[in-house]
Motif scaffolding. Structure first.
Motif, PDB file in Angstrom:
ATOM      1  N   SER A  32       0.816  -1.221   0.000  1.00 32.98           N
ATOM      2  CA  SER A  32       0.000   0.000   0.000  1.00 32.98           C
ATOM      3  C   SER A  32       0.846   1.265   0.000  1.00 32.98           C
ATOM      4  O   SER A  32       0.561   2.234   0.696  1.00 32.98           O
ATOM      5  CB  SER A  32      -0.953   0.004   1.191  1.00 32.98           C
ATOM      6  N   ASN A  33       1.905   1.251  -0.807  1.00 32.64           N
ATOM      7  CA  ASN A  33       2.802   2.399  -0.929  1.00 32.64           C
ATOM      8  C   ASN A  33       2.432   3.174  -2.197  1.00 32.64           C
ATOM      9  O   ASN A  33       2.569   2.667  -3.307  1.00 32.64           O
ATOM     10  CB  ASN A  33       4.257   1.913  -0.992  1.00 32.64           C
ATOM     11  N   ALA A  34       1.987   4.407  -2.017  1.00 31.18           N
ATOM     12  CA  ALA A  34       1.530   5.230  -3.142  1.00 31.18           C
ATOM     13  C   ALA A  34       2.648   5.527  -4.136  1.00 31.18           C
ATOM     14  O   ALA A  34       2.383   5.797  -5.308  1.00 31.18           O
ATOM     15  CB  ALA A  34       0.925   6.533  -2.636  1.00 31.18           C
ATOM     16  N   GLU A  35       3.889   5.477  -3.698  1.00 34.98           N
ATOM     17  CA  GLU A  35       5.016   5.775  -4.594  1.00 34.98           C
ATOM     18  C   GLU A  35       5.062   4.817  -5.783  1.00 34.98           C
ATOM     19  O   GLU A  35       5.433   5.206  -6.881  1.00 34.98           O
ATOM     20  CB  GLU A  35       6.353   5.748  -3.839  1.00 34.98           C
ATOM     21  N   TYR A  36       4.671   3.570  -5.569  1.00 40.31           N
ATOM     22  CA  TYR A  36       4.661   2.600  -6.670  1.00 40.31           C
ATOM     23  C   TYR A  36       3.591   2.962  -7.704  1.00 40.31           C
ATOM     24  O   TYR A  36       3.802   2.819  -8.896  1.00 40.31           O
ATOM     25  CB  TYR A  36       4.454   1.170  -6.144  1.00 40.31           C
ATOM     26  N   GLY A  37       2.450   3.436  -7.232  1.00 40.89           N
ATOM     27  CA  GLY A  37       1.406   3.890  -8.147  1.00 40.89           C
ATOM     28  C   GLY A  37       1.846   5.112  -8.932  1.00 40.89           C
ATOM     29  O   GLY A  37       1.593   5.231 -10.131  1.00 40.89           O
ATOM     30  N   LYS A  38       2.541   6.031  -8.259  1.00 42.15           N
ATOM     31  CA  LYS A  38       3.050   7.230  -8.935  1.00 42.15           C
ATOM     32  C   LYS A  38       4.086   6.853  -9.991  1.00 42.15           C
ATOM     33  O   LYS A  38       4.069   7.388 -11.096  1.00 42.15           O
ATOM     34  CB  LYS A  38       3.674   8.190  -7.928  1.00 42.15           C
ATOM     35  N   LYS A  39       4.960   5.915  -9.656  1.00 42.57           N
ATOM     36  CA  LYS A  39       5.968   5.478 -10.638  1.00 42.57           C
ATOM     37  C   LYS A  39       5.305   4.806 -11.828  1.00 42.57           C
ATOM     38  O   LYS A  39       5.735   4.988 -12.963  1.00 42.57           O
ATOM     39  CB  LYS A  39       6.990   4.557  -9.973  1.00 42.57           C
ATOM     40  N   PHE A  40       4.246   4.053 -11.567  1.00 45.13           N
ATOM     41  CA  PHE A  40       3.498   3.439 -12.657  1.00 45.13           C
ATOM     42  C   PHE A  40       2.911   4.510 -13.568  1.00 45.13           C
ATOM     43  O   PHE A  40       3.021   4.431 -14.792  1.00 45.13           O
ATOM     44  CB  PHE A  40       2.384   2.541 -12.094  1.00 45.13           C
ATOM     45  N   LEU A  41       2.296   5.525 -12.986  1.00 38.63           N
ATOM     46  CA  LEU A  41       1.721   6.615 -13.780  1.00 38.63           C
ATOM     47  C   LEU A  41       2.794   7.371 -14.545  1.00 38.63           C
ATOM     48  O   LEU A  41       2.593   7.755 -15.696  1.00 38.63           O
ATOM     49  CB  LEU A  41       0.938   7.574 -12.883  1.00 38.63           C
ATOM     50  N   GLN A  42       3.949   7.582 -13.923  1.00 40.30           N
ATOM     51  CA  GLN A  42       5.045   8.276 -14.598  1.00 40.30           C
ATOM     52  C   GLN A  42       5.464   7.528 -15.851  1.00 40.30           C
ATOM     53  O   GLN A  42       5.661   8.126 -16.908  1.00 40.30           O
ATOM     54  CB  GLN A  42       6.250   8.422 -13.657  1.00 40.30           C
ATOM     55  N   SER A  43       5.594   6.216 -15.725  1.00 42.20           N
ATOM     56  CA  SER A  43       6.056   5.440 -16.879  1.00 42.20           C
ATOM     57  C   SER A  43       4.948   5.233 -17.909  1.00 42.20           C
ATOM     58  O   SER A  43       5.206   5.240 -19.108  1.00 42.20           O
ATOM     59  CB  SER A  43       6.609   4.089 -16.424  1.00 42.20           C
ATOM     60  N   ARG A  44       3.722   5.073 -17.461  1.00 46.40           N
ATOM     61  CA  ARG A  44       2.631   4.755 -18.376  1.00 46.40           C
ATOM     62  C   ARG A  44       2.013   5.982 -19.043  1.00 46.40           C
ATOM     63  O   ARG A  44       1.729   5.971 -20.226  1.00 46.40           O
ATOM     64  CB  ARG A  44       1.564   3.994 -17.597  1.00 46.40           C
ATOM     65  N   VAL A  45       1.822   7.055 -18.277  1.00 43.44           N
ATOM     66  CA  VAL A  45       1.118   8.225 -18.786  1.00 43.44           C
ATOM     67  C   VAL A  45       2.081   9.338 -19.175  1.00 43.44           C
ATOM     68  O   VAL A  45       1.914   9.985 -20.207  1.00 43.44           O
ATOM     69  CB  VAL A  45       0.105   8.756 -17.743  1.00 43.44           C
ATOM     70  N   PHE A  46       3.074   9.548 -18.351  1.00 40.23           N
ATOM     71  CA  PHE A  46       3.941  10.711 -18.546  1.00 40.23           C
ATOM     72  C   PHE A  46       5.309  10.347 -19.124  1.00 40.23           C
ATOM     73  O   PHE A  46       6.179  11.193 -19.219  1.00 40.23           O
ATOM     74  CB  PHE A  46       4.102  11.464 -17.220  1.00 40.23           C
ATOM     75  N   GLU A  47       5.484   9.060 -19.459  1.00 35.70           N
ATOM     76  CA  GLU A  47       6.695   8.580 -20.115  1.00 35.70           C
ATOM     77  C   GLU A  47       7.969   8.941 -19.357  1.00 35.70           C
ATOM     78  O   GLU A  47       8.993   9.228 -19.941  1.00 35.70           O
ATOM     79  CB  GLU A  47       6.766   9.113 -21.549  1.00 35.70           C
ATOM     80  N   GLU A  48       7.880   8.941 -18.040  1.00 31.67           N
ATOM     81  CA  GLU A  48       9.061   9.165 -17.204  1.00 31.67           C
ATOM     82  C   GLU A  48       9.638   7.811 -16.848  1.00 31.67           C
ATOM     83  O   GLU A  48       8.906   6.878 -16.556  1.00 31.67           O
ATOM     84  CB  GLU A  48       8.668   9.876 -15.893  1.00 31.67           C
ATOM     85  N   GLU A  49      10.919   7.726 -16.814  1.00 29.82           N
ATOM     86  CA  GLU A  49      11.547   6.490 -16.371  1.00 29.82           C
ATOM     87  C   GLU A  49      11.482   6.419 -14.860  1.00 29.82           C
ATOM     88  O   GLU A  49      11.742   7.399 -14.177  1.00 29.82           O
ATOM     89  CB  GLU A  49      12.996   6.428 -16.833  1.00 29.82           C
TER      90      GLU A  49
END
Length: 125
Positions: free
Chosen positions: A106-123
């Motif tokens: 339940s760590n929100a950072e993993y969800g943010k990293k997922f969004l970065q890579s999937r939506v915002f194309e951040e590594e």
């Protein structure tokens, strides 16, 4: 002729996002997602119309008062903010981000990293 019209709209949309309060909202949203504000501005300009951009600050304030009331991961990653109030992420992608967070203690950072890579194309870092 359409290309010229689109370029003109881009400049006008950018001008909207450069107002002082819009800048604060964009910065707050970008910080929430862990991305640079300029990248979020680009996504907003590409995906939202002029009326939606004009009301961006009001929509953000509405979300702060009424959205994601249950708190937790949903609030940390802005589930309703980015799917309903400022719709730039599809609910399906947001559900995947929620699942990613839930699967990792339940760590929100993993969800943010997922969004970065999937939506915002951040590594992911």
């Amino acid at each position: 002729m359409t290309d010229i019209y689109e370029r003109d709209l881009y400049g006008m949309k950018f001008a909207i996002l450069n107002s002082p309060y819009h800048k604060r909202v964009v910065t707050a949203c970008a910080d929430m997602l862990g991305i640079p504000p300029m990248k979020l501005r680009r996504i907003l300009i590409e995906n939202l119309d002029m009326m939606m951009l004009e009301s961006l600050a009001v929509r953000y304030d509405s979300w702060r008062e009424r959205g994601d009331k249950e708190g937790g991961i949903r609030r940390e990653i802005g589930y309703e903010l980015f799917t309903t109030y400022i719709p730039i992420i599809s609910p399906d992608v947001m559900e995947e981000a929620m699942q990613e967070s839930t699967n990792n203690n339940s760590n929100a950072e993993y969800g943010k990293k997922f969004l970065q890579s999937r939506v915002f194309e951040e590594e992911s870092k």
